[in-house]
Design a protein around this motif. Structure first.
Motif, PDB file in Angstrom:
ATOM      1  N   ALA A 155       0.910  -1.109   0.012  1.00  0.00           N
ATOM      2  CA  ALA A 155       0.011  -0.036  -0.096  1.00  0.00           C
ATOM      3  C   ALA A 155       0.697   1.271  -0.047  1.00  0.00           C
ATOM      4  N   LEU A 156       1.864   1.329   0.846  1.00  0.00           N
ATOM      5  CA  LEU A 156       2.633   2.405   0.863  1.00  0.00           C
ATOM      6  C   LEU A 156       3.324   2.597  -0.343  1.00  0.00           C
ATOM      7  N   ALA A 157       4.130   1.742  -1.031  1.00  0.00           N
ATOM      8  CA  ALA A 157       4.676   1.710  -2.188  1.00  0.00           C
ATOM      9  C   ALA A 157       3.938   2.118  -3.445  1.00  0.00           C
ATOM     10  N   ALA A 158       2.577   1.842  -3.492  1.00  0.00           N
ATOM     11  CA  ALA A 158       1.684   2.443  -4.374  1.00  0.00           C
ATOM     12  C   ALA A 158       1.372   3.681  -4.084  1.00  0.00           C
ATOM     13  N   ALA A 159       1.302   4.238  -2.798  1.00  0.00           N
ATOM     14  CA  ALA A 159       1.110   5.721  -2.324  1.00  0.00           C
ATOM     15  C   ALA A 159       2.311   6.633  -2.508  1.00  0.00           C
ATOM     16  N   ARG A 160       3.444   6.317  -2.748  1.00  0.00           N
ATOM     17  CA  ARG A 160       4.672   7.149  -2.786  1.00  0.00           C
ATOM     18  C   ARG A 160       4.410   8.264  -3.636  1.00  0.00           C
ATOM     19  N   GLY A 161       3.736   8.039  -4.839  1.00  0.00           N
ATOM     20  CA  GLY A 161       3.798   8.946  -5.853  1.00  0.00           C
ATOM     21  C   GLY A 161       2.926   9.887  -5.432  1.00  0.00           C
ATOM     22  N   ALA A 162       2.014   9.860  -4.620  1.00  0.00           N
ATOM     23  CA  ALA A 162       0.879  10.932  -4.348  1.00  0.00           C
ATOM     24  C   ALA A 162       0.926  11.428  -2.999  1.00  0.00           C
ATOM     25  N   VAL A 163       1.497  10.762  -1.972  1.00  0.00           N
ATOM     26  CA  VAL A 163       1.774  11.183  -0.573  1.00  0.00           C
ATOM     27  C   VAL A 163       2.796  10.838  -0.103  1.00  0.00           C
ATOM     28  N   ASP A 164       3.403  11.639   0.996  1.00  0.00           N
ATOM     29  CA  ASP A 164       4.619  11.611   1.599  1.00  0.00           C
ATOM     30  C   ASP A 164       4.597  10.480   2.695  1.00  0.00           C
ATOM     31  N   VAL A 165       4.673   9.521   2.280  1.00  0.00           N
ATOM     32  CA  VAL A 165       4.790   8.035   3.185  1.00  0.00           C
ATOM     33  C   VAL A 165       6.164   7.519   3.565  1.00  0.00           C
ATOM     34  N   GLU A 166       7.320   8.290   3.125  1.00  0.00           N
ATOM     35  CA  GLU A 166       8.632   7.685   3.291  1.00  0.00           C
ATOM     36  C   GLU A 166       9.110   6.975   4.673  1.00  0.00           C
ATOM     37  N   ASP A 167       8.794   7.938   5.775  1.00  0.00           N
ATOM     38  CA  ASP A 167       9.276   7.250   6.977  1.00  0.00           C
ATOM     39  C   ASP A 167       8.493   6.122   7.258  1.00  0.00           C
ATOM     40  N   ARG A 168       7.326   6.051   7.091  1.00  0.00           N
ATOM     41  CA  ARG A 168       6.359   4.512   7.251  1.00  0.00           C
ATOM     42  C   ARG A 168       6.809   3.813   6.295  1.00  0.00           C
ATOM     43  N   PHE A 169       7.169   4.134   5.071  1.00  0.00           N
ATOM     44  CA  PHE A 169       7.366   3.079   3.958  1.00  0.00           C
ATOM     45  C   PHE A 169       8.988   2.537   4.528  1.00  0.00           C
ATOM     46  N   SER A 170       9.731   3.010   4.838  1.00  0.00           N
ATOM     47  CA  SER A 170      11.086   2.626   5.245  1.00  0.00           C
ATOM     48  C   SER A 170      10.858   1.675   6.356  1.00  0.00           C
ATOM     49  N   SER A 171      10.019   1.841   7.635  1.00  0.00           N
ATOM     50  CA  SER A 171       9.795   1.178   8.620  1.00  0.00           C
ATOM     51  C   SER A 171       9.024  -0.053   8.200  1.00  0.00           C
ATOM     52  N   ALA A 172       8.152  -0.194   7.163  1.00  0.00           N
ATOM     53  CA  ALA A 172       7.519  -1.334   6.777  1.00  0.00           C
ATOM     54  C   ALA A 172       8.434  -2.082   5.942  1.00  0.00           C
ATOM     55  N   ARG A 173       9.147  -1.647   5.170  1.00  0.00           N
ATOM     56  CA  ARG A 173      10.233  -2.226   4.377  1.00  0.00           C
ATOM     57  C   ARG A 173      11.227  -3.162   5.114  1.00  0.00           C
ATOM     58  N   ASP A 174      11.785  -2.394   6.283  1.00  0.00           N
ATOM     59  CA  ASP A 174      12.843  -2.686   7.164  1.00  0.00           C
ATOM     60  C   ASP A 174      12.210  -3.923   7.935  1.00  0.00           C
ATOM     61  N   ARG A 175      11.052  -3.812   8.262  1.00  0.00           N
ATOM     62  CA  ARG A 175      10.181  -4.925   9.171  1.00  0.00           C
ATOM     63  C   ARG A 175      10.041  -6.195   8.611  1.00  0.00           C
ATOM     64  N   LEU A 176       9.819  -6.050   7.176  1.00  0.00           N
ATOM     65  CA  LEU A 176       9.672  -7.320   6.358  1.00  0.00           C
ATOM     66  C   LEU A 176      11.070  -8.048   6.269  1.00  0.00           C
ATOM     67  N   LEU A 177      12.316  -7.206   5.853  1.00  0.00           N
ATOM     68  CA  LEU A 177      13.301  -7.799   5.621  1.00  0.00           C
ATOM     69  C   LEU A 177      14.024  -8.521   6.983  1.00  0.00           C
ATOM     70  N   ARG A 178      13.691  -7.874   8.173  1.00  0.00           N
ATOM     71  CA  ARG A 178      14.323  -8.205   9.260  1.00  0.00           C
ATOM     72  C   ARG A 178      13.378  -9.565   9.873  1.00  0.00           C
ATOM     73  N   ALA A 179      12.247  -9.954   9.068  1.00  0.00           N
ATOM     74  CA  ALA A 179      11.579 -10.951   9.679  1.00  0.00           C
ATOM     75  C   ALA A 179      12.064 -12.374   9.371  1.00  0.00           C
ATOM     76  N   ARG A 180      12.995 -12.300   8.455  1.00  0.00           N
ATOM     77  CA  ARG A 180      13.501 -13.846   7.934  1.00  0.00           C
ATOM     78  C   ARG A 180      14.455 -14.123   9.034  1.00  0.00           C
ATOM     79  N   ILE A 181      14.498 -15.556   9.008  1.00  0.00           N
ATOM     80  CA  ILE A 181      15.183 -16.210  10.077  1.00  0.00           C
ATOM     81  C   ILE A 181      16.683 -16.482   9.681  1.00  0.00           C
ATOM     82  N   GLY A 182      17.494 -15.739  10.112  1.00  0.00           N
ATOM     83  CA  GLY A 182      19.097 -16.236   9.705  1.00  0.00           C
ATOM     84  C   GLY A 182      19.090 -15.639   8.176  1.00  0.00           C
ATOM     85  N   ASP A 183      19.823 -16.228   7.398  1.00  0.00           N
ATOM     86  CA  ASP A 183      19.934 -15.913   6.182  1.00  0.00           C
ATOM     87  C   ASP A 183      19.270 -16.705   5.033  1.00  0.00           C
TER      88      ASP A 183
END
Length: 384
Positions: A155-183
């Motif tokens: 949702a945030l990726a789709a909204a980036r061109g219309a609304v300033d969501v960069e802080d929330r976008f970065s947090s959501a992106r990092d949350r997914l990447l950190r979720a993985r177990i090990g490598d």
């Protein structure tokens, strides 16, 4: 002429193009029967009962905000008159507006994220309102179910061109990447501890893979993010390497080892919609083209090896359904439970006799609107 995913298939494999075209016609025929006009929303499911003459009688059950939002995401690719036919007389933008109006009563983060995603994709003027509700439901910073966390990022990726969501976008992106177990390349069922019992915290499902790989691919496409693209690519490569010989997308994985815990059920929505849309999005973001895996999965819809002994079609043009899944028919999902617990202490444990005792030859005769929403999204969306 613009080449879409569907028209490209006509060039590559005409028979599969005919199958995909048929499935899309089934979706447009079936969705109006899943619409509850009085409530302006979609049912949760349609379940089938056999009539004496061999036909099927289908009953509507429940309603689902989540499924309504997914249907809007897919229906927006139809011409306006066909959007109205599917969405109770509304365009995709207008129907999304109805969903936005109901957001104050929505308490599920995933439902709100899907509505915000639809608002971004339809360029709805109340996009900011939808994003505000997502932020309110996601403000405590605790663990989230992976699927819902992925929808937030999409949702945030789709909204980036219309609304300033960069802080929330970065947090959501990092949350997914950190979720993985090990490598490991696969994603767990939740982004952190506390939501899943310890004995099955290692078990994740197919949706836990496709939605994150899609979200991370879209994150890269929205502004350039090689790390997100690499994570999406690694997940896609792994699930494609594990794909069954008959094109099956398996259901439960071990997020620690990247192996399959239990393959069944095999869901039709994974075959014709969820895997294609995620893998198409990855390729269109600059990742690997897993078209062969997409086509193999789609082919399963017409050639189901599990039903070879008692052939029955997964697709009914009339009354407009695709049957939901092929499963083992084991009582209380015993095989999944046994393998989930067994692999907790012994990764890779198969308990082979269970395959002989509970063969996957049962058919779940129900159909849900989100299955068709993602199908429209998969084959009518994107540009190649």
């Amino acid at each position: 002429m613009t080449i879409t995913r569907l028209t490209a298939l006509a060039h590559d494999e005409p028979l599969l193009h005919a199958l995909a075209t048929r499935l899309l016609a089934v979706a447009e025929a079936g969705l109006p029967a899943m619409y509850r006009a009085g409530a302006d929303t979609f049912v949760f499911t349609r379940t089938a009962k056999a009539a004496p003459d061999g036909s099927w009688s289908l009953e509507q059950r429940g309603t689902s905000t989540r499924y309504a939002a997914i249907t809007a995401l897919g229906a927006r690719f139809l011409p306006e008159d066909r959007q109205r036919a599917v969405l109770g007389g509304h365009t995709a933008e207008d129907f999304t507006g109805l969903l936005i109006e109901r957001l104050p009563a929505v308490t599920n983060l995933g439902d709100a994220a899907l509505i915000a995603w639809a608002a971004a994709e339809t360029e709805h003027p109340k996009l900011s309102d939808a994003l505000a509700r997502v932020a309110a439901l996601d403000e405590d910073g605790g663990p989230r179910y992976t699927v819902e966390a992925a929808w937030v990022l999409s949702a945030l990726a789709a909204a980036r061109g219309a609304v300033d969501v960069e802080d929330r976008f970065s947090s959501a992106r990092d949350r997914l990447l950190r979720a993985r177990i090990g490598d490991g390349p696969l994603f767990p069922h939740a982004t952190g501890p506390g939501l899943v019992p310890w004995y099955r915290a290692h078990v994740s499902c197919f949706a836990d893979q496709t939605y994150p790989l899609q979200a991370l691919a879209r994150a890269h496409a929205s502004g350039g993010d090689p790390e997100a693209l690499a994570a999406s690519e690694a997940c896609a490569a792994r699930i494609c390497a594990l794909q069954g010989d008959g094109g099956q997308w398996w259901w439960h994985y071990d997020a620690r080892t990247g192996g399959v815990v239990e393959g069944y059920p095999v869901y039709s929505v994974h075959q014709h919609a969820m895997a294609p849309t995620a893998l198409f999005d990855l390729a269109e973001a600059g990742g690997t083209d897993f078209g062969a895996s997409i086509r193999s999965g789609l082919r399963w819809m017409a050639d189901v090896p599990e039903l070879a002994a008692a052939p029955e079609s997964m697709i009914l043009d009339e009354p407009g359904v695709t049957w939901r899944k092929v499963y083992r028919g084991d009582p209380k999902k015993a095989v999944r439970a046994a393998r989930g617990i067994g692999t907790r202490v012994a990764p890779g444990l198969r308990l082979g006799p269970l395959d002989r005792l509970f063969r996957p030859a049962s058919l779940d005769r129900e159909c849900r609107p989100y299955e068709f929403g993602w199908m429209l999204f998969a084959w009518l969306g994107g540009r190649i």
